[in-house]
Enzyme design. Structure first.
Site, PDB file in Angstrom:
ATOM      1  N   TYR A  45       2.145   4.213  -3.003  1.00  0.00           N
ATOM      2  CA  TYR A  45       3.009   3.886  -2.011  1.00  0.00           C
ATOM      3  C   TYR A  45       4.318   4.850  -2.104  1.00  0.00           C
ATOM      4  O   TYR A  45       4.918   5.454  -1.342  1.00  0.00           O
ATOM      5  CB  TYR A  45       3.487   2.448  -1.983  1.00  0.00           C
ATOM      6  CG  TYR A  45       2.385   1.588  -1.578  1.00  0.00           C
ATOM      7  CD1 TYR A  45       1.805   1.862  -0.077  1.00  0.00           C
ATOM      8  CD2 TYR A  45       1.454   0.742  -2.303  1.00  0.00           C
ATOM      9  CE1 TYR A  45       0.765   0.953   0.426  1.00  0.00           C
ATOM     10  CE2 TYR A  45       0.483  -0.091  -1.681  1.00  0.00           C
ATOM     11  CZ  TYR A  45       0.233   0.006  -0.428  1.00  0.00           C
ATOM     12  OH  TYR A  45      -0.653  -0.727  -0.068  1.00  0.00           O
TER      13      TYR A  45
ATOM     14  N   PRO B  73       1.050  -2.305   7.167  1.00  0.00           N
ATOM     15  CA  PRO B  73      -0.098  -2.914   8.201  1.00  0.00           C
ATOM     16  C   PRO B  73       0.694  -4.130   8.813  1.00  0.00           C
ATOM     17  O   PRO B  73       1.841  -4.339   8.689  1.00  0.00           O
ATOM     18  CB  PRO B  73      -1.131  -3.550   7.200  1.00  0.00           C
ATOM     19  CG  PRO B  73      -0.139  -3.751   5.931  1.00  0.00           C
ATOM     20  CD  PRO B  73       0.908  -2.839   5.845  1.00  0.00           C
TER      21      PRO B  73
ATOM     22  N   HIS C 223       4.063  -2.522   2.647  1.00  0.00           N
ATOM     23  CA  HIS C 223       2.805  -2.914   2.144  1.00  0.00           C
ATOM     24  C   HIS C 223       2.950  -2.695   0.351  1.00  0.00           C
ATOM     25  O   HIS C 223       2.256  -3.344  -0.175  1.00  0.00           O
ATOM     26  CB  HIS C 223       1.815  -1.857   2.477  1.00  0.00           C
ATOM     27  CG  HIS C 223       0.516  -2.241   2.163  1.00  0.00           C
ATOM     28  ND1 HIS C 223      -0.037  -3.663   1.484  1.00  0.00           N
ATOM     29  CD2 HIS C 223      -0.536  -1.923   2.898  1.00  0.00           C
ATOM     30  CE1 HIS C 223      -1.100  -3.718   1.529  1.00  0.00           C
ATOM     31  NE2 HIS C 223      -1.723  -2.672   2.381  1.00  0.00           N
TER      32      HIS C 223
END
Length: 631
Positions: A89, A102, A328
């Protein structure tokens, strides 16, 4: 780098769990070669095998790095956590919408008018506050593993990041900050986005949470304030939809002004964002609702009525299109599911408490921004890049209603493994080859566990899909069924390895990163073409099952790839397939067509083999001839 509190109350939840292991070096290297062999040409594999053998040689660099990883394990709670978080990430420079964040798409709501929508929003906010109390008081029940090796207790730490985390953009790497959970009597606020404006809504005033009627009253004031065109400010939220380096550069410009610094600080410290979206005018089918959650439809619709750095954004459209967008990096899909399901059950199952008593409340505050010509130019550039991202996403949501997981269980097969093999068959039908595939596997059995990767493109899967698609080779149904069971067993075994900390991806990442930490020259294995290709996940998949009507989706992770999220239910399976329009190698429509065909063919095979006597199996080879599918 992640910034986490050193010692927090939730650590007690992890104390009983073991540390994630460092797998044996030889085991990982052998598994790596087995994984890549079906994906590369024979000549390339020979070269890779020699490089890997050199890396793993006695007293070689691999053994030295393995020893250092084991030392790191002894000194840390979770030896891979920081490496994985940065690699997955924080170091990623792509925009968060579509590429990383998401979304959970809620059932379409029916609102009579905007006041009805605001009542729903007020009820939902109360649900959020109730859930946060459960988190703060450590009253959430412990999660236990389901599926493979069911019953093992799982690390709960990810839940404690839901409303206390924020991802700050950086020029080269982002920073994830998680604050200590505070008691709910402390002053707390959420940010409400409406007509691309941002408002502070205090939800704890004088040590007391607002009731639902008070929240509704404040939301009505916000809606009215947002409609005042004279006070409307430029859409600053669009900056958070940009690439991470571009947003970091823009944020540096913004923070030169104290007004902007104050507004940023209020957003960064809020519990969550509630986005009150305008009607979009699109048919509210599953695919359109998924698209609108993923990117909001750009400037033309609600794409800039967002602040993507914040962990949880609850979207309530005046036209009933609702869901959650999540950043996320602090947690996995199951945590999003549990939170979303609690809130939707609260909204649908508990009556609204619209008591007539409202205490005198200070009005909500509009966040102010100072803009100059330079900042205006940044806003225009970010808006254009968001427009391109919106136009590039190719999404198809399939509700496959012919059968669901009950049929698969009757075949004595794992539904997840079965669906993964079906995805491999679909890809092979479209492309005539298999590619590096990612399926997330939870490692929450361990302290601070996140995920590792199940590599679903196995040699057994390749053997099965070839038997289903090769019209020249006359495979009998019994031969195909044996290959199907071999593929499902290989998938199941890899899943068990992954959830018990014995998969290869985190281990290989750790070996590579510890070499970098020690200023050792990058081992040849990690610059080998095979390794680089094997980490380009053209098929990125995840099972996100729900018990409430909703579904999860996300975008592809590479330009020429697919995102494939699925939600198996008793009698149907929801698939969300995404790709990019700009890629000539992908088409979500073509992939979904091949997936439907493959699921029907596998069912036909299972039915044929369960009814036909074994001595007649050889004569049934024509019963399941494959459908062709391709671009």
């Amino acid at each position: 780098m992640p910034i986490l509190e050193k010692e927090t109350p939730e650590d007690r939840d992890s104390q009983v769990l073991p540390k994630v292991p460092v797998p044996p070096l030889k085991q990982t290297l052998d598994m790596y070669l087995k994984c890549v062999q079906p994906l590369v040409k024979e000549e390339q594999f020979k070269k890779t095998k020699a490089i890997v053998e050199k890396f793993g040689a006695a007293a070689g660099v691999g053994e030295f790095l393995q020893k250092k990883l084991q030392e790191r394990r002894d000194k840390t709670t979770n030896w891979v956590y920081d490496y994985w978080l940065e690699d997955m990430y924080l170091n990623n420079r792509l925009a968060l919408p579509v590429n990383s964040s998401p979304v959970m798409v809620f059932p379409k709501q029916t609102f009579r008018d905007h006041k009805d929508a605001l009542r729903f929003a007020a009820h939902l906010i109360r649900g959020v506050l109730e859930y946060k109390v459960l988190i703060d008081t450590r009253a959430l029940p412990m999660d236990f593993a389901r599926g493979q090796l069911a019953g093992t207790p799982l690390c709960m730490k990810q839940y404690y990041c839901l409303f206390t985390s924020y991802r700050y953009p950086g020029l080269k790497t982002d920073t994830l900050k998680t604050w200590m959970n505070e008691a709910s009597s402390e002053p707390e606020h959420i940010i409400v986005a409406c007509k691309n404006q941002f408002f502070v809504l205090d939800v704890v005033v004088n040590s007391k949470q607002l009731n639902e009627m008070e929240i509704l009253s404040q939301l009505e004031k916000i809606k009215k304030m947002a409609e005042n065109a004279e006070e409307r400010l430029p859409p600053f939220g669009v900056l958070t939809s940009d690439g991470r380096t571009e947003w970091a550069q823009a944020r540096d410009v913004l923070t030169k002004d104290p007004t902007n610094r104050e507004s940023l600080a209020l957003i960064e410290s809020c519990l969550c964002i509630v986005c009150l979206d305008e009607p979009c005018g699109l048919e509210p089918n599953d695919t359109n609702r998924a698209l609108l959650m993923l990117h909001g439809g750009g400037l033309e619709h609600n794409g800039v009525n967002r602040w993507y750095d914040k962990t949880m954004q609850f979207v309530i459209g005046m036209d009933g299109i609702c869901g959650v967008v999540c950043e996320h990096s602090p947690f996995e899909g199951i945590v999003l599911v549990q939170c979303s399901e609690y809130i939707m059950k609260y909204v649908t199952g508990s009556p609204s408490k619209l008591s007539p008593t409202i205490k005198e409340l200070p009005p909500p505050r509009r966040l102010l921004w100072k803009c100059n010509q330079h900042i205006q130019g940044l806003l225009v550039a970010s808006t254009e890049r968001l427009r391109r991202l919106v136009n590039n996403l190719d999404m198809e949501v399939l509700k496959f209603s012919v059968y669901g997981k009950e049929f698969i269980k009757k075949q004595k097969m794992s539904p997840d493994a079965y669906i993964q093999v079906a995805l491999q068959l679909a890809f092979y039908k479209c492309n005539g080859r298999l590619v590096s595939t990612y399926e997330s596997a939870s490692t929450r059995r361990f302290q601070e566990g996140r995920v590792d990767n199940i590599r679903s493109a196995t040699s057994e899967a390749l053997a099965f899909v070839k038997s289903m698609t090769d019209e020249k080779a006359a495979f009998t149904d019994s031969e195909k069924m044996k290959r199907l069971r071999d593929a499902i067993n290989a998938q199941t075994n890899y899943t068990i390895a992954a959830i018990t900390g014995m998969a290869i991806d985190n281990h290989l990442l750790g070996l590579q990163r510890i070499a970098k930490d020690l200023n050792i020259e990058k081992p040849e294995m990690f610059s080998d073409e095979t390794y680089l290709t094997s980490n380009q996940f053209i098929l990125s998949t995840s099972q996100v099952p729900t018990t409430v009507e909703m579904f999860c989706c996300y975008g592809p992770v590479v330009p020429n790839g697919y995102g494939a999220c699925y939600n198996p239910q008793a009698d149907h399976i929801i698939f969300c397939v995404s790709s990019f329009c700009e890629s000539t190698q992908t088409s979500s429509t073509v992939f979904v067509k091949a997936l439907k065909e493959g699921l029907l063919e596998i069912r036909g095979l299972c039915n044929s083999c369960s009814t036909a006597p074994s001595k007649l199996a050889d004569s049934s080879q024509g019963a399941n001839q494959p459908h062709k599918s391709g671009k």
